[in-house]
Design a protein around this motif. Structure first.
Motif, short mmCIF file in Angstrom:
data_model
loop_
_atom_site.label_atom_id
_atom_site.label_comp_id
_atom_site.label_asym_id
_atom_site.label_seq_id
_atom_site.Cartn_x
_atom_site.Cartn_y
_atom_site.Cartn_z
N PHE A 200 1.15 34.78 55.45
CA PHE A 200 1.26 34.03 54.20
C PHE A 200 2.49 33.13 54.22
CE2 PHE A 200 -1.30 36.74 51.09
CZ PHE A 200 -2.19 35.71 50.84
N TRP A 201 3.57 33.75 54.57
CA TRP A 201 4.83 33.03 54.65
C TRP A 201 5.80 33.83 55.49
CZ3 TRP A 201 8.26 36.43 52.62
CH2 TRP A 201 7.83 37.27 51.58
N GLY B 158 9.98 34.70 55.90
CA GLY B 158 11.21 34.67 55.12
C GLY B 158 12.40 34.79 56.05
N VAL C 155 -1.43 43.41 51.80
CA VAL C 155 -0.41 42.65 52.51
C VAL C 155 0.53 43.63 53.20
CG1 VAL C 155 -0.45 40.58 51.10
CG2 VAL C 155 0.98 42.51 50.42
N ASP D 210 4.36 43.78 54.75
CA ASP D 210 5.64 43.10 54.87
C ASP D 210 6.32 43.61 56.11
OD1 ASP D 210 6.20 41.37 52.35
OD2 ASP D 210 5.22 43.18 51.60
N ARG D 211 6.64 42.68 56.99
CA ARG D 211 7.27 43.07 58.25
C ARG D 211 8.67 42.48 58.29
NH1 ARG D 211 2.17 41.06 61.88
NH2 ARG D 211 0.68 42.64 61.20
N GLN D 212 9.52 43.21 58.95
CA GLN D 212 10.90 42.76 59.03
C GLN D 212 11.34 42.80 60.48
OE1 GLN D 212 15.01 43.63 56.58
NE2 GLN D 212 13.45 45.17 56.62
N ALA E 257 11.67 38.09 57.91
CA ALA E 257 10.57 38.94 57.50
C ALA E 257 9.34 38.07 57.33
CB ALA E 257 10.90 39.65 56.19
N ARG F 8 5.18 38.05 55.48
CA ARG F 8 4.12 38.75 54.76
C ARG F 8 2.78 38.38 55.40
NH1 ARG F 8 4.35 38.91 48.65
NH2 ARG F 8 5.91 40.40 49.33
N ARG G 26 -1.40 39.03 55.52
CA ARG G 26 -2.54 39.57 54.79
C ARG G 26 -3.59 40.10 55.77
NH1 ARG G 26 -5.62 35.99 50.42
NH2 ARG G 26 -6.54 34.96 52.23
N HIS H 197 4.65 32.76 46.94
CA HIS H 197 5.96 33.06 47.55
C HIS H 197 6.89 33.69 46.52
CE1 HIS H 197 5.69 30.19 51.17
NE2 HIS H 197 4.50 30.36 50.67
N TYR I 181 10.07 42.01 44.93
CA TYR I 181 10.04 42.07 46.39
C TYR I 181 11.41 42.48 46.94
CZ TYR I 181 9.92 40.10 51.17
OH TYR I 181 10.00 39.91 52.52
N PHE J 185 13.38 42.51 50.31
CA PHE J 185 13.23 41.73 51.54
C PHE J 185 12.79 42.58 52.73
CE2 PHE J 185 14.74 39.50 55.36
CZ PHE J 185 14.18 38.25 55.15
N GLY J 186 11.65 42.21 53.28
CA GLY J 186 11.14 42.88 54.47
C GLY J 186 10.52 44.23 54.22
N VAL J 187 10.69 44.79 53.02
CA VAL J 187 10.17 46.13 52.75
C VAL J 187 8.82 46.06 52.03
CG1 VAL J 187 10.63 48.38 51.68
CG2 VAL J 187 12.53 46.99 52.53
N GLY J 188 8.75 45.21 51.02
CA GLY J 188 7.48 45.07 50.32
C GLY J 188 7.65 44.73 48.86
#
Lengths: 382, 153, 269
Positions: free
Chosen positions: A91-92, A94, A278, A280-282, A289, A291, A293, C2, C41, C43-46
């Motif tokens: 999706f995007w 970060g 979704v 969320d990966r870091q 990071a 996101r 889907r 976003h 959100y 950051f990086g966690v969800g």
């Protein structure tokens, strides 16, 4: 639109080439691991030429037809949602900054030409349009609006097909740029080609096609009508929305749940199922990071998890959610059925649970029905 | 006496009962006040009465070793305290501890039982009202048992 | 889609596991209506749905109360002033504040359910003359688990708002009522023929409360609840929050009991 044209296999090749020349990535049926899957194609040689798919509940086999048909099969496990909402779409991204973080748009998607889309498939895309287009999710709209659709009318439905019950096939009526009907009778092998849009007509005009004779048009139409009369299955849609919403407490769900493996296959192969999650990966160092889907399914426990536990913990409740959403609440939400009658969920269910049979079973055991046929005690005594 | 009757006949708890029935009930009752901190009855004691609370707050408590008295439920103006007078062996299940100065009408249990036995229609009217109390308390306790506000992890 | 980075102004620890974040709003023209939520959100966690618990009349703050119940809410409750979290929203439907005008208002809540109702209470107090009798009935686990305890105390001091609080468990130190929140209903002054009830708490508590309110003479078109479901998108796309025909994220979270119909209260729907 202009009158129907006739092309041969070379004409179909020319069509694929014309689409590639226009910048489309042409995706259509190919054989992969004894299954028909969608992939990039560059010529008719990439199609499952001369193959037929034998489908039944829990069964899928490819076999030789003994002819040169380009479209002598129906649908495999995949649908074009594979391209319109690709699992794993970023999706995007970060990036951490001095001020916290900022997000960056994902790259623009390719332009797809969906080649060999069956009428049920075209109907499924239109159903997904109603889900995605109003909300502009940043993925589907861009892909869908830039896409091109070459539909293929069905002349030989599989045993699992029931599009005629939903009015979504076997002839495509709307939502295509070009529609093909393959005619194979003895020596004659040709394709009736019809444009559905201006751009479809423009593409067709580049091909060396000739106008179809009346008898060719009539013959092609007759094949499609014949298909309509030879559906492998039927779904009785009369009052189906109300039937399901009134039967949430029917004990039948627990019985179906005892057979259901909650494997999610039906939702993965369904061309209209749109549920997603979704991730969320870091990065390990925490500097970036993203996101992503992915497809999700109402058959998983996590799907309905709220703190404390899942809302739908029993398999029966999850099957009920799926079928009532598909055939009942979809009408409330989007003004149509969520089922196109493609039969994929029947074929790819490892235990052969059949949406048409289960809907019929609920009708049979409708909890609203007055008990009939059971004699009263007094009648027995008299 | 007639003052007590006037009070009861207007009270929601007795709504729907005939004047004669209310009169019989009123005959078993008398006004009693309790001061904050008093104990109206104790767990295991002989259950020989019930109270209609007119004002004040009463806590139903259970003694738990190491934790002192735990409040199970509080009762307030308009509510009925005590149902154990209805059923053998007529023993209290909780302590009734007065949270704030409380005005009540105390009804004599044995006399109420006798009146109900003698007049099953009156008995049924009383039974409906006390059963409602039992159902409400059971439902409340079921919900309390679920501990719905705890943090699940 | 976003998340907008928003700076944390301050963090208040409300209870052992519950924190209130005071955030800089995501935009200059920030506004929300009571009942709405955002997707917060880390950051990086969800991302998780969190109801807005602040004052709808103050566009300079975004106040959200979070209970730590999972990895994302753990991360969100570990932030300190100056940190940045992501915000999408506001999303969802509002409490029927206009519909309730001219009527008695009964606000029934339990546990952390007070948080999504606080904007409605603040709105009511700001426009107090528009409403009849206003009663807050609040149930908590124990006296130690009362959310916004200072503010509750302040509200109890007002003459134009009746606040009744009950707890499930207490020792003798607690001088207030012990019992379920519905036991407070007969102590509230409201006209069952016209009053509006706003109900938010654990689903079982809401079902029980609705039954009792209906027994007191209220009708389901004047009963409103705020539903909780799993949410991933907030815009009716991910499918997770479905409750019968509703997407709770956009058709809810505030729903009228008349719209909910029996189907929505069916087991495991």
């Amino acid at each position: 639109m202009s009158e129907p044209l006739v092309i041969d296999r070379e004409g179909v090749d020319a069509l694929i080439e014309a689409l590639i020349d226009r910048g489309y990535e042409v995706v259509g049926p190919t054989v992969r691991g004894q299954t028909i899957l969608y992939d990039t194609i560059t010529s008719t040689g990439d199609l499952p030429v001369g193959l037929r798919d034998r489908q039944e509940a829990g069964t899928y086999r490819l076999e030789e037809r003994g002819d040169d048909a380009l479209f002598g099969y129906v649908v495999g496990p995949q649908s074009f949602k594979k391209y319109l909402t690709p699992p794993g779409t970023v999706f995007w991204k970060g990036l951490r900054t001095e001020d916290g973080f900022e997000t960056v748009e994902a790259a623009a998607p390719p332009r797809y030409a969906f080649f060999g889309a069956r009428p049920c498939e075209v109907a499924a895309m239109r159903i997904q349009d109603d889900v995605y287009l109003p909300v502009a999710d940043g993925v589907y709209t861009e892909r869908r609006e830039r896409s091109f659709t070459v539909a293929v009318n069905c002349t030989e439905p599989a045993a699992t097909c029931f599009c005629a019950s939903l009015g979504t096939g076997p002839a495509v009526s709307v939502g295509y740029d070009i529609a093909l009907t393959e005619v194979l009778s003895g020596e004659h092998h040709f394709f009736l080609a019809e444009a559905g849009t201006d751009i479809g007509e423009e593409v067709l005009s580049d091909l060396s096609a000739r106008p179809a004779h009346d008898e060719e048009v009539v013959g092609a139409r007759r094949l499609v009508v014949h298909a309509s009369d030879h559906m492998g299955r039927t779904l009785d849609t009369d009052g189906l929305k109300e039937l399901l919403s009134a039967n949430l407490t029917n004990s039948i769900w627990d019985e179906i749940g005892s057979r259901c493996l909650t494997c999610t296959n039906c939702t993965m192969v369904c061309p209209t199922c749109f549920c997603s999650t979704v991730e969320d990966r870091q990065a390990l160092d925490g500097s970036s990071a993203e996101r992503v889907r992915t497809w999700d399914s109402c058959f998983t426990l996590d799907f309905s998890y709220i703190h404390g536990g899942p809302v739908r913990s029993s398999p029966g409740a999850r099957y009920r959610q799926w079928i009532t959403h598909k055939l009942s609440t979809w009408h409330d939400q989007f003004g149509s059925s969520g089922c196109v009658g493609c039969g994929r969920c029947i074929t790819w269910c490892p235990v052969g649970i059949d949406i048409t049979k289960e809907a019929a079973a609920v009708r049979e055991r409708d909890i609203r029905r007055v008990a009939v046929g059971i004699p009263s005690v007094r009648e027995v005594l008299e | 006496m007639s003052e007590l009757f006037d009070l009861l006949v207007e009270h929601p708890f007795f709504k729907g009962m005939s004047a004669e029935q209310v009169r019989v009930v009123a005959d078993t009752g008398m006004p009693v006040s309790y001061r904050e901190g008093e104990t109206i009855f104790s767990e295991g004691g002989h259950a020989d009465a019930c109270w209609l609370l007119l004002d004040g707050d009463v806590a139903l408590e259970l003694q738990t070793p190491g934790h002192g008295p735990q409040v199970m439920q509080t009762l307030h103006a308009g509510e009925i305290l005590g149902w154990a007078w209805m059923f053998p062996p007529y023993r209290w299940h909780f302590d009734a501890h007065v949270h704030s100065d409380t005005e009540t009408i105390r009804f004599d249990g044995p006399r109420l039982r006798n009146a109900a036995e003698a007049d099953p229609v009156l008995g049924y009217e009383l039974m409906k009202r006390f059963t409602r109390i039992l159902v409400d308390r059971m439902q409340s306790i079921r919900i309390q048992l679920l501990d719905v506000y705890s943090t699940p992890r | 889609m976003h998340p907008v980075p928003c700076r944390v102004r301050s963090v208040v620890r409300e209870l052992d596991d519950t924190f209130t974040l005071d955030l800089e709003p995501p935009s200059d023209d920030w506004s929300f209506v009571p009942g709405q939520f955002t997707m917060l959100y880390a950051f990086g966690v969800g991302e998780v749905p969190i109801s807005i618990s602040g004052d709808p009349g103050d566009p300079t703050r975004l106040v959200q109360t979070i209970r730590a119940v999972g990895p994302v809410s753990d991360a969100l409750t570990s932030v300190v002033a100056g940190d940045v979290v992501g915000v999408r929203g506001p999303f969802g439907t509002a409490w029927p504040m206009e519909f309730a005008e001219g009527r008695d208002l009964l606000i029934m809540t339990g546990g952390i359910g007070l948080a999504p109702l606080r904007p409605a209470i603040l709105h009511t107090l700001e426009h107090r003359d528009r409403y009849g009798n206003v009663t807050l009935l609040y149930g908590a686990r124990s006296p130690e688990d009362l959310l916004f305890a200072d503010q509750l105390q302040q509200w109890r001091g007002r003459f134009d708002l009746e606040v009744l609080i009950t707890v499930d468990h207490a020792d003798r130190m607690w001088r207030g009522p012990v019992g379920v929140v519905t036991s407070l209903i007969n102590r509230a002054s409201f006209d069952p023929e016209s009053a509006v009830a706003l109900v938010c708490g654990p689903e079982i508590m809401m079902r029980f409360t609705i039954q009792e309110l209906e027994r007191s003479g209220m009708t389901e078109d004047r009963l409103y609840v705020s539903m909780e479901r799993n949410m991933k998108c907030g815009i009716g796309l991910c499918g997770h929050c479905q409750l019968g025909k509703f997407f709770v994220c956009k058709d809810g979270p505030v729903l009228s009991c008349a719209a909910m119909t029996g189907a929505c209260w069916t087991r495991e729907v």
